[in-house]
Design an enzyme around this catalytic site. Structure first.
Site, short mmCIF file in Angstrom:
data_model
loop_
_atom_site.label_atom_id
_atom_site.label_comp_id
_atom_site.label_asym_id
_atom_site.label_seq_id
_atom_site.Cartn_x
_atom_site.Cartn_y
_atom_site.Cartn_z
N CYS A 90 0.84 -1.14 0.03
CA CYS A 90 -0.07 -0.19 -0.02
C CYS A 90 0.73 1.22 -0.08
CB CYS A 90 -1.05 0.01 1.21
SG CYS A 90 -2.46 1.06 0.77
N HIS A 196 -3.68 -4.63 -0.37
CA HIS A 196 -3.12 -5.28 1.00
C HIS A 196 -2.94 -6.65 0.84
CE1 HIS A 196 -3.26 -1.84 3.66
NE2 HIS A 196 -4.30 -1.27 2.93
N GLU A 198 -1.70 -8.75 2.69
CA GLU A 198 -1.77 -9.36 3.93
C GLU A 198 -3.31 -9.68 4.30
OE1 GLU A 198 -2.14 -5.19 5.30
OE2 GLU A 198 -1.17 -6.48 3.56
#
Length: 216
Positions: A90, A196, A198
């Site tokens: 990001c 993102h 993750e």
């Protein structure tokens, strides 16, 4: 000996989420790694791989890096001199480019020429920030970081700014949001995702696992 993966703590980003996703990706890939969350310049300097999460404003994140003694210098030497693999997430990806235009103009790391500026979809009905799941279009499908990803992977975005004025050769994947948006960029030993990773479930874990296995 297990590789050390440093998730860099400079006061920005979901560090715990990123660390846990890296640990999960390592288990799934059968790799032995040690994931540490740290703002210690010495630990960043000695880590085998670097991950820079980020959220919030470009300028604030830049100031956060500068505020930690020796951190920016250690990160720059590790990535640009010692060529250690780097993954930006990001705003951590946005910082890789030359400058950001958000509440003024701010210098980026200038590792990859480009500009981070406000997202302006051609469709006025599309909301800012861009938030939600979007499909990836792989523009460099043979890059090792994209191994095993299909042609219609969905990943999770939350952003109001994006990368422009960047060479096509540095763009690994795009998404569409009222026009093309750089989703993954990469050059040399560096990669970054606007989304993102993750939080992007199977596709994000695959990317992180590929990063842990990458030998650029």
């Amino acid at each position: 000996m297990a590789e050390t993966i440093a998730v860099i703590d400079y006061g920005s980003g979901n560090l715990t989420s990123a660390a846990k996703a890296l640990e999960r990706a390592a288990r799934d890939a059968g790799r032995s790694v040690s994931v540490i969350v740290t703002g210690d310049a010495d630990k960043v300097a000695t880590a085998d791989r670097l991950v820079l999460p980020g959220q919030g404003a470009f300028g604030d994140c830049r100031r956060g890096l500068l505020a930690v003694p020796g951190l920016l210098e250690a990160l720059t030497e590790a990535v640009r001199v010692k060529a250690k693999p780097f993954f930006g997430i990001c705003v951590g990806m946005q910082l890789m480019v030359t400058r950001g235009i958000e509440h003024g103009e701010h210098a980026g790391l200038d590792w990859i020429p480009g500009i981070c500026q406000r997202l302006t979809p051609t469709d006025s009905a599309l909301k800012i920030p861009h938030m939600g799941w979007n499909t990836l279009t792989l523009t460099a499908p043979k890059h090792p970081i994209l191994a095993g990803l299909g042609t219609a992977e969905h990943v999770y975005f939350v952003h109001s700014y994006h990368i422009t004025a960047i060479a096509a050769s540095d763009v690994l994947a795009e998404t569409e949001y009222g026009g093309p948006v750089v989703a993954i960029l990469g050059r040399d030993t560096m990669v970054g995702t606007q989304f993102h990773a993750e939080k992007s479930q199977a596709a994000g874990l695959r990317l992180l696992g590929n990063f842990l296995s990458w030998r650029p």
